[in-house]
Design an enzyme around this catalytic site. Structure first.
Site, PDB file in Angstrom:
ATOM      1  N   ARG A   1       0.846  -1.197   0.000  1.00  0.00           N
ATOM      2  CA  ARG A   1       0.000   0.000   0.000  1.00  0.00           C
ATOM      3  C   ARG A   1       0.879   1.243   0.000  1.00  0.00           C
ATOM      4  O   ARG A   1       1.026   1.934   1.021  1.00  0.00           O
ATOM      5  CB  ARG A   1      -0.963  -0.041   1.188  1.00  0.00           C
ATOM      6  CG  ARG A   1      -2.032  -1.110   0.988  1.00  0.00           C
ATOM      7  CD  ARG A   1      -3.272  -0.846   1.780  1.00  0.00           C
ATOM      8  NE  ARG A   1      -4.397  -1.597   1.246  1.00  0.00           N
ATOM      9  CZ  ARG A   1      -5.613  -1.600   1.779  1.00  0.00           C
ATOM     10  NH1 ARG A   1      -5.853  -0.877   2.858  1.00  0.00           N
ATOM     11  NH2 ARG A   1      -6.587  -2.299   1.239  1.00  0.00           N
TER      12      ARG A   1
ATOM     13  N   GLN B   1      -1.163   2.150  -5.873  1.00  0.00           N
ATOM     14  CA  GLN B   1      -2.604   2.296  -5.641  1.00  0.00           C
ATOM     15  C   GLN B   1      -3.437   1.839  -6.832  1.00  0.00           C
ATOM     16  O   GLN B   1      -4.495   1.222  -6.677  1.00  0.00           O
ATOM     17  CB  GLN B   1      -2.932   3.752  -5.307  1.00  0.00           C
ATOM     18  CG  GLN B   1      -2.554   4.152  -3.893  1.00  0.00           C
ATOM     19  CD  GLN B   1      -2.939   5.589  -3.579  1.00  0.00           C
ATOM     20  OE1 GLN B   1      -3.268   6.360  -4.477  1.00  0.00           O
ATOM     21  NE2 GLN B   1      -2.892   5.946  -2.321  1.00  0.00           N
TER      22      GLN B   1
ATOM     23  N   ASP C   1      -4.032  -2.047  -6.924  1.00  0.00           N
ATOM     24  CA  ASP C   1      -4.526  -2.656  -5.687  1.00  0.00           C
ATOM     25  C   ASP C   1      -5.854  -3.387  -5.915  1.00  0.00           C
ATOM     26  O   ASP C   1      -6.929  -2.797  -5.806  1.00  0.00           O
ATOM     27  CB  ASP C   1      -4.674  -1.563  -4.627  1.00  0.00           C
ATOM     28  CG  ASP C   1      -5.049  -2.107  -3.261  1.00  0.00           C
ATOM     29  OD1 ASP C   1      -5.251  -3.335  -3.136  1.00  0.00           O
ATOM     30  OD2 ASP C   1      -5.160  -1.311  -2.321  1.00  0.00           O
TER      31      ASP C   1
ATOM     32  N   SER D   1      -8.466  -3.480  -2.854  1.00  0.00           N
ATOM     33  CA  SER D   1      -9.318  -2.304  -2.679  1.00  0.00           C
ATOM     34  C   SER D   1     -10.439  -2.294  -3.705  1.00  0.00           C
ATOM     35  O   SER D   1     -11.594  -1.973  -3.383  1.00  0.00           O
ATOM     36  CB  SER D   1      -8.482  -1.026  -2.796  1.00  0.00           C
ATOM     37  OG  SER D   1      -7.611  -0.899  -1.686  1.00  0.00           O
TER      38      SER D   1
ATOM     39  N   TYR E   1      -3.492  -1.588   7.280  1.00  0.00           N
ATOM     40  CA  TYR E   1      -4.438  -2.621   7.692  1.00  0.00           C
ATOM     41  C   TYR E   1      -4.549  -2.649   9.218  1.00  0.00           C
ATOM     42  O   TYR E   1      -3.598  -2.346   9.938  1.00  0.00           O
ATOM     43  CB  TYR E   1      -3.983  -4.002   7.214  1.00  0.00           C
ATOM     44  CG  TYR E   1      -3.994  -4.181   5.725  1.00  0.00           C
ATOM     45  CD1 TYR E   1      -5.171  -4.474   5.050  1.00  0.00           C
ATOM     46  CD2 TYR E   1      -2.820  -4.062   4.980  1.00  0.00           C
ATOM     47  CE1 TYR E   1      -5.189  -4.654   3.680  1.00  0.00           C
ATOM     48  CE2 TYR E   1      -2.825  -4.240   3.598  1.00  0.00           C
ATOM     49  CZ  TYR E   1      -4.017  -4.539   2.962  1.00  0.00           C
ATOM     50  OH  TYR E   1      -4.013  -4.709   1.605  1.00  0.00           O
TER      51      TYR E   1
END
Length: 380
Positions: free
Chosen positions: A128, A133, A136, A139, A234
C-alpha cells in the site's frame, strides 16, 4: 511475450482477469494476448469482443496455459483438487502467473508452484504505497463487496431503508451499523447512506473517524490505540483488554440496529470476532447481519460461511465471494489493476522485467526460480 487469459474454473467464479479494453492497451504495448474461448462470457464479454481488441482466441484451457509466458487470472490456479484440472501442471516452467493466490492459506500450492519453476505473484500482497494504488486489487474488490453487502441487506430486511412520510404515518429510517471502515466498510457506509439509512460505524484505527464522518455517518467513540494499524494501513490484532472494550461498545449498539454490516479482517489471520452469539440474541426480530469476514472465519460467532441462515429471528448472511456476483464491473476494475501492473513490469521491448529491488515486485512475488522468496512465506 505471450500473455494468457484463461477462463476461471473454480466453482462460482464468474470474473475474468482481463477485459477487451485492457487487451487493446497491452497489444499497443507490443504484447501478444491470448484469451481462452468463453473466458469473459459470464462477465458479458464475448470472444468477438476480444478478437476486435486484438486478442488471439485459444480453444482449450491446456493450450492457453501451456503456451503463455505470463498468465493473468483472478483466483488461484487449481492443483488438481476436487476433480478440477491441474492448472499448475499445465503451466510451462519459467512462466509467470499473477492472481489472488491466497498464499496465507495455500502453502501446498505455493510449494507446488515453486517446484514447477513458476514465478507466482500474489496480487493481494500489493504494497500500500502511492505508486501501487492503481494496482490494488483488494481495494477494488472490497469496493464491490461493500456496495453489494448493503444491497443484500436491503433485500433481506423486512424494513424500508429510507424514512417515509405518508398518509399512513411516518416510517423511520433503518439504523445501520458498519463494523470496520476500510474500503469495504466505507463503501457500505456510502451505499447505506444513499439508500437513506441512518448509519453509524466503528473502527479501531484512529484515521477512520474522519473518513466515516465525511460520508455523513456517526463514528462510535472509544479511546483508540495509536498502534491499531500496520505500515500498510491494515488493522492489527488488538490486545485482549482492548478487544473486550470493543465488544462492549459494539454490544451496546446492537439492540438499536436493524442492519449490521461487518467487514473487519486481518491479513493472514482469522477474522476477529466482533459479534457474539449473545449480541445476535439482542437484535430485534427481522434484523439482518451481512458478515464480509465470512471467508476468513467470520466476524460473527454464528456465521456459516457461504450460507444465509436465520438464528434467533435474525437473518445472518455469510457471503464468500461477492465480487463474483457483479462480474462485469468487478472484472472491469480488476482488469484495470492488472493492466497497470503489467505495463509497470513490461519493458519497451514487450518483455517481462522482474526487478526484485522494486517494492512492488518484491511485495507480490511469492515464488521465483524454484524457491519461496517472499519473506512472509520462506519458512512455509
Amino acid at each position: 511475450m505471450m500473455v494468457g487469459v484463461p477462463k476461471e474454473i473454480l466453482p462460482g467464479e464468474t470474473r475474468v482477469a482481463v477485459i477487451p479494453d485492457t487487451v487493446k492497451k497491452l497489444v499497443q504495448k507490443g504484447l501478444t494476448v491470448a484469451v481462452e474461448t468463453g473466458a469473459g462470457g459470464a462477465a458479458c464479454f464475448s470472444d468477438e469482443d476480444y478478437r476486435a481488441a486484438g486478442a488471439e482466441i485459444r480453444k482449450t484451457h491446456e493450450e492457453l496455459l501451456s503456451g503463455s509466458d505470463l498468465v493473468l487470472k483472478v483466483v488461484r490456479p487449481s492443483a488438481g483438487e476436487a476433480g478440477l484440472p491441474d492448472e499448475v501442471g499445465q503451466l510451462k516452467p519459467g512462466a509467470v502467473i499473477a492472481a489472488m493466490l491466497q498464499p496465507y492459506t495455500q502453502a501446498a500450492l505455493m510449494a507446488k508452484l515453486a517446484k514447477r519453476g513458476v514465478t507466482a505473484m500474489a496480487l493481494e500482497l500489493m504494497p500500500r504505497i502511492t505508486r501501487a494504488q492503481a494496482m490494488d486489487v483488494l481495494s477494488s474488490m472490497a469496493t464491490v463487496s461493500g456496495y453489494k453487502a448493503v444491497l443484500l441487506a436491503a433485500s433481506a430486511s423486512p424494513r424500508f431503508f429510507p424514512m417515509f412520510m405518508s398518509a399512513a404515518g411516518t416510517v423511520p429510517a433503518a439504523r445501520v451499523l458498519v463494523l470496520g471502515a476500510g474500503v469495504a466498510g466505507l463503501q457500505a457506509i456510502a451505499t447505506a447512506r444513499r439508500l437513506g439509512g441512518a448509519v453509524e460505524a466503528f473502527d479501531v484505527r484512529p484515521a477512520a473517524k474522519e473518513q466515516v464522518l465525511s460520508l455523513g455517518a456517526k463514528f462510535l467513540e472509544m479511546e483508540l490505540s495509536k498502534d491499531a494499524e500496520d505500515a500498510g494501513g491494515y488493522a492489527k490484532a488488538q490486545s485482549d483488554e482492548q478487544h473486550q472494550r470493543e465488544l462492549a461498545l459494539i454490544g451496546s449498539r446492537m439492540p438499536r440496529s436493524d442492519v449490521v454490516i461487518s467487514t473487519a479482517a486481518i491479513p493472514g489471520r482469522r477474522a476477529p470476532i466482533l459479534i457474539t452469539a449473545d449480541m445476535v440474541k439482542q437484535l430485534k426480530a427481522g434484523s439482518v447481519i451481512v458478515d464480509l469476514g465470512a471467508e476468513s472465519g467470520g466476524n460473527c460467532e454464528l456465521t456459516e460461511p457461504g450460507k444465509t441462515v436465520v438464528k434467533h429471528g435474525v437473518t445472518l448472511m455469510g457471503p464468500t465471494n461477492l465480487p463474483a456476483t457483479m462480474p462485469m464491473h468487478a472484472s472491469q476494475m480488476y482488469s484495470k489493476n492488472v493492466e497497470n501492473l503489467v505495463l509497470h513490469l513490461a519493458g519497451k521491448d514487450g518483455t517481462m522485467h522482474l526487478d526484485m529491488a522494486d517494492p512492488i515486485t518484491a511485495g507480490i512475488v511469492v515464488t521465483h526460480q524454484g524457491q519461496l522468496v517472499h519473506p512472509l512465506f520462506k519458512s512455509a
